[in-house]
Design an enzyme around this catalytic site. Sequence first.
Site, PDB file in Angstrom:
ATOM      1  N   HIS A 125      93.483  14.953  -9.581  1.00 39.12           N
ATOM      2  CA  HIS A 125      93.783  13.735  -8.827  1.00 39.12           C
ATOM      3  C   HIS A 125      93.132  12.517  -9.469  1.00 39.12           C
ATOM      4  O   HIS A 125      93.556  11.399  -9.250  1.00 39.12           O
ATOM      5  CB  HIS A 125      93.340  13.874  -7.369  1.00 39.12           C
ATOM      6  CG  HIS A 125      91.914  14.316  -7.223  1.00 39.12           C
ATOM      7  ND1 HIS A 125      91.547  15.655  -7.199  1.00 39.12           N
ATOM      8  CD2 HIS A 125      90.762  13.625  -7.138  1.00 39.12           C
ATOM      9  CE1 HIS A 125      90.232  15.749  -7.086  1.00 39.12           C
ATOM     10  NE2 HIS A 125      89.733  14.538  -7.053  1.00 39.12           N
ATOM     11  N   GLY A 214      86.143  20.089  -4.909  1.00 40.38           N
ATOM     12  CA  GLY A 214      87.317  20.888  -4.573  1.00 40.38           C
ATOM     13  C   GLY A 214      87.438  22.084  -5.499  1.00 40.38           C
ATOM     14  O   GLY A 214      87.510  23.233  -5.051  1.00 40.38           O
ATOM     15  N   ASN A 243      79.609  14.425  -6.128  1.00 35.69           N
ATOM     16  CA  ASN A 243      79.457  13.139  -5.425  1.00 35.69           C
ATOM     17  C   ASN A 243      79.223  13.322  -3.928  1.00 35.69           C
ATOM     18  O   ASN A 243      79.161  12.340  -3.181  1.00 35.69           O
ATOM     19  CB  ASN A 243      80.654  12.215  -5.687  1.00 35.69           C
ATOM     20  CG  ASN A 243      81.955  12.826  -5.219  1.00 35.69           C
ATOM     21  OD1 ASN A 243      81.985  13.663  -4.320  1.00 35.69           O
ATOM     22  ND2 ASN A 243      83.054  12.429  -5.837  1.00 35.69           N
ATOM     23  N   HIS A 323      88.361   8.129  -1.884  1.00 39.92           N
ATOM     24  CA  HIS A 323      88.931   9.251  -2.636  1.00 39.92           C
ATOM     25  C   HIS A 323      90.389   9.055  -3.029  1.00 39.92           C
ATOM     26  O   HIS A 323      90.720   9.106  -4.204  1.00 39.92           O
ATOM     27  CB  HIS A 323      88.795  10.539  -1.819  1.00 39.92           C
ATOM     28  CG  HIS A 323      89.593  11.687  -2.357  1.00 39.92           C
ATOM     29  ND1 HIS A 323      89.192  12.416  -3.438  1.00 39.92           N
ATOM     30  CD2 HIS A 323      90.794  12.205  -1.971  1.00 39.92           C
ATOM     31  CE1 HIS A 323      90.088  13.352  -3.695  1.00 39.92           C
ATOM     32  NE2 HIS A 323      91.073  13.241  -2.832  1.00 39.92           N
ATOM     33  N   GLU A 504      92.788  38.586  -9.591  1.00 33.22           N
ATOM     34  CA  GLU A 504      94.184  38.332  -9.927  1.00 33.22           C
ATOM     35  C   GLU A 504      94.449  36.853 -10.183  1.00 33.22           C
ATOM     36  O   GLU A 504      95.179  36.478 -11.101  1.00 33.22           O
ATOM     37  CB  GLU A 504      95.114  38.815  -8.802  1.00 33.22           C
ATOM     38  CG  GLU A 504      95.101  40.312  -8.544  1.00 33.22           C
ATOM     39  CD  GLU A 504      93.968  40.742  -7.617  1.00 33.22           C
ATOM     40  OE1 GLU A 504      93.223  39.862  -7.135  1.00 33.22           O
ATOM     41  OE2 GLU A 504      93.832  41.958  -7.390  1.00 33.22           O
ATOM     42  N   ARG A 612     106.841  52.306  -9.604  1.00 33.41           N
ATOM     43  CA  ARG A 612     105.811  53.330  -9.714  1.00 33.41           C
ATOM     44  C   ARG A 612     106.477  54.693  -9.936  1.00 33.41           C
ATOM     45  O   ARG A 612     106.012  55.501 -10.714  1.00 33.41           O
ATOM     46  CB  ARG A 612     105.006  53.397  -8.408  1.00 33.41           C
ATOM     47  CG  ARG A 612     104.022  54.563  -8.410  1.00 33.41           C
ATOM     48  CD  ARG A 612     103.532  54.932  -7.017  1.00 33.41           C
ATOM     49  NE  ARG A 612     102.516  55.966  -7.087  1.00 33.41           N
ATOM     50  CZ  ARG A 612     102.344  56.922  -6.188  1.00 33.41           C
ATOM     51  NH1 ARG A 612     103.107  56.965  -5.114  1.00 33.41           N
ATOM     52  NH2 ARG A 612     101.403  57.823  -6.336  1.00 33.41           N
TER      53      ARG A 612
END
Lengths: 777, 777
Positions: A125, A214, A243, A323, A504, A612
């Site tokens: 961002h 984040g 921050n 922000h 994963e 499988r």
Amino acid sequence: MSNNLEGNEEEAVLVKSILLQVDAEKALLSRAADYLGYLSLLGVERAGSGHPGLPLGCSLLGAFLYRYALATPPAKSRNLSAGGLEEQAFNVKGKASKEVEAFISAHQEALYDLLRDRFVLSAGHGSMLLYGLNYLFSRGMKLQDIENFRQLGYKSPGHPEYNPKDFIETTTGPLGQGFANAVGMAIEQNMLMARLPAQKWFYPASVFTLLGDGCMMEGVSYEAASLAGHLGLENLVAIYDSNSISIDGRTNLTFTENVAQRFKAMGWQVYFANGRDIASLQETFLQLRVVAEEKGMGRPKLIIMKTVIGEGLLNLRDTAKAHGSPAGLAEIAYFLKNSALAPILLSGGAEAPAVVEKHMKDGKFPAREEVFNEDFLKTCPAEKIFKHRWQRLVSALEKSPQAMADLATLLSEYSPGATSSQEKQQAFRKDIFAYSLGHARKAESTRKVSSEVLQLASKTFPNLIAGSADLVASTLTKVASKDEAMYISRENFQPANIAFGIREHAMAAIGNGLALGARFIPLTSTFLVFSDYMRPAIRLAALMQLKQLFVFTHDSFFLGEDGPTHQPVEHCNALRLIPNLLVFRPANEAETAFAYLYFFEHEEPASLLLTRQKLGEAVFWHSCYANRELAYESFQKGAYILEESKGNENSEASAEAKTDIVLVASGSELTVLSEVKKRLESHGFLVRLVSMPCVELLHKSGESYQQALFLTEQRVPVYFLEAAAQSQLNLFYKDNVFVKGFQRFGESAKAIALQKHFLFDAASVYDDIMNRVLVLR
Amino acid sequence: MSNNLEGNEEEAVLVKSILLQVDAEKALLSRAADYLGYLSLLGVERAGSGHPGLPLGCSLLGAFLYRYALATPPAKSRNLSAGGLEEQAFNVKGKASKEVEAFISAHQEALYDLLRDRFVLSAGHGSMLLYGLNYLFSRGMKLQDIENFRQLGYKSPGHPEYNPKDFIETTTGPLGQGFANAVGMAIEQNMLMARLPAQKWFYPASVFTLLGDGCMMEGVSYEAASLAGHLGLENLVAIYDSNSISIDGRTNLTFTENVAQRFKAMGWQVYFANGRDIASLQETFLQLRVVAEEKGMGRPKLIIMKTVIGEGLLNLRDTAKAHGSPAGLAEIAYFLKNSALAPILLSGGAEAPAVVEKHMKDGKFPAREEVFNEDFLKTCPAEKIFKHRWQRLVSALEKSPQAMADLATLLSEYSPGATSSQEKQQAFRKDIFAYSLGHARKAESTRKVSSEVLQLASKTFPNLIAGSADLVASTLTKVASKDEAMYISRENFQPANIAFGIREHAMAAIGNGLALGARFIPLTSTFLVFSDYMRPAIRLAALMQLKQLFVFTHDSFFLGEDGPTHQPVEHCNALRLIPNLLVFRPANEAETAFAYLYFFEHEEPASLLLTRQKLGEAVFWHSCYANRELAYESFQKGAYILEESKGNENSEASAEAKTDIVLVASGSELTVLSEVKKRLESHGFLVRLVSMPCVELLHKSGESYQQALFLTEQRVPVYFLEAAAQSQLNLFYKDNVFVKGFQRFGESAKAIALQKHFLFDAASVYDDIMNRVLVLR
């Protein structure tokens, strides 16, 4: 981990001398930071949306990093407008032997790319900071892009979008992903070094990444950081913009862990810095090298950098409001007036509000040339680091023909483009056409076929790197290793397998990081049901069109006893919904091999859904694959006729006239439909059996192909069987298309019991067809 | 955090005395462990698949926990076969006042559930351990279930499946989820305590969870652990089965972090134990309480327990092969021969192989009564802990009418069933029917409507707990707080909002943990694109049918400038593919309110897809919602007629005869189609406009409703518009159904620019219809 200490130590000495130059440039550096901040404020304001908070807080770090730390080739070589940056140093003409000159001239771009550092803005961002930096340092960004932030047709989207030519190393925005990509890039450098074992001139370039609270809180960054620590990636430098503010307020609302201690626990070296203080940054970056020499070997590095969000603003500074919204004209004027730009942009007594208003109204922002002199713009101390590497390379090539031969091999196997070499693709095609599952004609699971094809692939593509989230014993995706060790480790990056651990999400994101360089081809694997854990990273692979192969085994309730938590239902079509992602669900030996072939012949991500369980022999070894070349042509259509009932099989026209029903399936259900076909035939029906391994390719085949395949105009009923949830929009299906999907969760029992229970056995499917579609003759 | 120290301290004294009893029962405990191990081996062997490794490694811990630590109501109250376990202690008849007796008799089950500890087997593949424990300790599992492990029709699926009546607290298997559920359960207990502020008798029950290396490595467990540490959940006890083995080999292949140090960094208290040594377990569990008294306040607890996978086997012990496959008869016989069961099951000189073979052949496993005497089976020391809580409760009720009144209130607001109280639902329905967005008739975004409806809901349902992954400023999902504080914290669990931090995955999984108790109704929110981070937990909510509302805002490319990383494409239909999950995409004020109403009136999970942008007034304030009751009836059909062209609007028969086209959309695209309809009408076409807020409900409405709605039999063309990827199976759509979806990634620009760019404006849609569907008259 580094076996090439000498070059690294030499470089450390050089870096120190560069970092000491900072003292003489403090004022310019502050001005650069404020310039970046001001551009960010204007850009966001003009767009009416965006995120000024991070660029303001991290502008000093950004300028510092680009000017003193990030080793990059000279800007001129990228044909940028600033030009003239010591390019002559890289011109070997007349200074080197003919052989070296020729070699370098043939490989210059690839060598540049091999030696350069990378900067990943994981906190995507804050894109305006990256765009501002790339503009100020002449790296593929123009002032117009900055002025038209977030508009169609410019290189400045809301979040950075992968564009390596312009030094946008990856697409970021979804938090944690860029950090994990950076881990992949750092692994890549170490794997490259391991593939030049006797080449002391080469050592891993650095990967810098900037992440905020984040990225720090996301699970994927933990997974990636844990693996990075395990692998001792000392060329990875993560800078944590601490921050203490996130969107919903101060981070102490929810995030009070000791980050330094956590990273130490994961094997990282941790540093602290004040992001608003040049001397502190200087000291920290000096330490990075000192520690690297003395005791930091084999540890990735985290700089915990204290900053203030919205630094330089009056009311918004240090608030969550800074922000993600435009700051407003008054705040921008306040910023300008108190910035190091004031003496320049407000010279002659101009008032800040009026100047800001003019910039906004004209949509013309102050150009770098207005703010900095030519000396500043045309030199970049960090390029000396790159030059040092370059000179070591050239000198090594001069001294040793072997070095050149080794490097040539490396570049042919592991250069951008190696992944799509025509020669290799043709060789692989030949192997695939010649391939047949070695043992007796007994049907297998498609995961078993995959494991064999994988070995073929790795023979032709040594840059294929396979990994699994601790399920390689089930997914069978291990490449035979030339090395004694099977998996890469901090001591040895030679193997072609990565043990990702039960991570994963990081696996897929690190796979993206490997794929970004286009030198390695990552293959990552787990059970299909756990593709859910990877979706954010799979999406980014699709968005960036990265060549990563996602192998998902245990692809339906047919996996049996593990039960509903392990039985995928929605996953097949949920993957098909992702734009630009190929989803292959092969039904047998040939289709599995073809899916691999198709992946290696193209430059896009693909997923492979494998069984499988063992499949039925009738479909597994079908005569229609006798001519492999023809069969591969059919396969590439995405769906094709596997069988026609006798009596019409050799005549297309008569087939169309006579066919009573078209049966369509993918993967294991083709076996079922093949049995159903026999039952229908025994009752006198003429049947066309279609295999549909890839819906995306069928789409590309076009409407007329589809209509001919499904006998649409003849209004022949089409019956589609797949043990997967089908779109809820099935309610629109018209009266001659019938779908039997699987719109419920599974159960725990043996596959054979479930097949009956869920009415997926041939007898039940036959009954369904007779009830819904056909009438017994 | 605990404000009810007194009861906790009393309990600690009691627990100590119970733990000291272990000394006298060591032999029995070993036998219990071996019995659990043997049952696991037999069960997996007979099923032909399963995971014996964990049950063997953790059987001693399991027996220890159930017998000495887990506070549970007496087994008899659950009508189990063992019966007679000190039940009289809980019978207050004649021992308490009439009021107390009546109160308890009315609420006994709810009170049992309030006071009991929980055990979550996060490492769900070790299910046989849980089943064995629940059988041995008479908690809802029969020997036949054990004997028929992983077969249809038994309570013993491959992985545990939520069944609270039988003490299966949650469905586990997908790694990391159970751990995060346990965090949610621990939060629940603290929130309950905060809602009984003056009730010193109550303190949070413990939540024990057992996790392995897999759960440990998953990002979701990091996220949940970080939040648990932040909130200081001292009633949470996580036991880490550290056996240094994962499926692909030894964990040092990939996992070498210092787990203890990491958890300390996150604010946890860390203990160590040897899982094969009774004295060590005893010592550790004693410490848990000591530290709780002295210095452990406000810290969740992690026990790092060293175990050996496949303990007791000959060749498989301490190997990855013990993890997930049957051990084989020889290994089982070896185990039996060397176990504490040998003196019993091999008495009279029976040979172990023969005994094992007999058990397998008959499918009859040794019953608990064969192995343990009545004393052991009919008493469970841990129940004394529960009894202690119970007596404190009874005595508090006796002493204080206020206590009873407060508890009655608590039970009415926060008891299982409170979430589905008819009265509350009716009150809410009334509010929703009366509700209209307060301000002037200016259209809004649906996220704004949602924020208002949410306040209404929280008025009626104080057990509604809202949370966001640091996006509450955008998702607008904050409940007005009666408390000074807005969010729960370690000091204060009174507020009804949770600041989850940027931890989407843990948010959803902790939400599941809250929903499991059915006392609270969790609402969790983020941007729709980040639903990808939550999918594994959303899937489990659907599988368990938990009442959690997932609110996803910014639901299409119409969010604008944030660009493709933030613009959902595949997510709407990827959610619709999940079985048993409702997906609402409301188009306006009324539908948004109705979606909330529907959610609160039903016991299933739902997701709400909301716009960032403001919508068009024509649809936002539509006259068809004037009669809210009728409108809600339509809404519940999943799709309904919003408008008919004039001339046929009052006559269904004539509408069918005349309609030229049916337009269908969900969410924001309904606004577009409403404009398109006008354009079509101006060219003389008769149009039916259908709103489709919920495809799942439309499915339930049945074929005849669908056919009437879409005028299927009349073969009227249907045009469907949705800014979302549609199933790839669209190739089957027949000639009179037309779909305009969005099968690509978005771009960064203003919404209005994108709408044109992507041809989603009314003019472009009109053109599309005229090109593909209709011919101008």
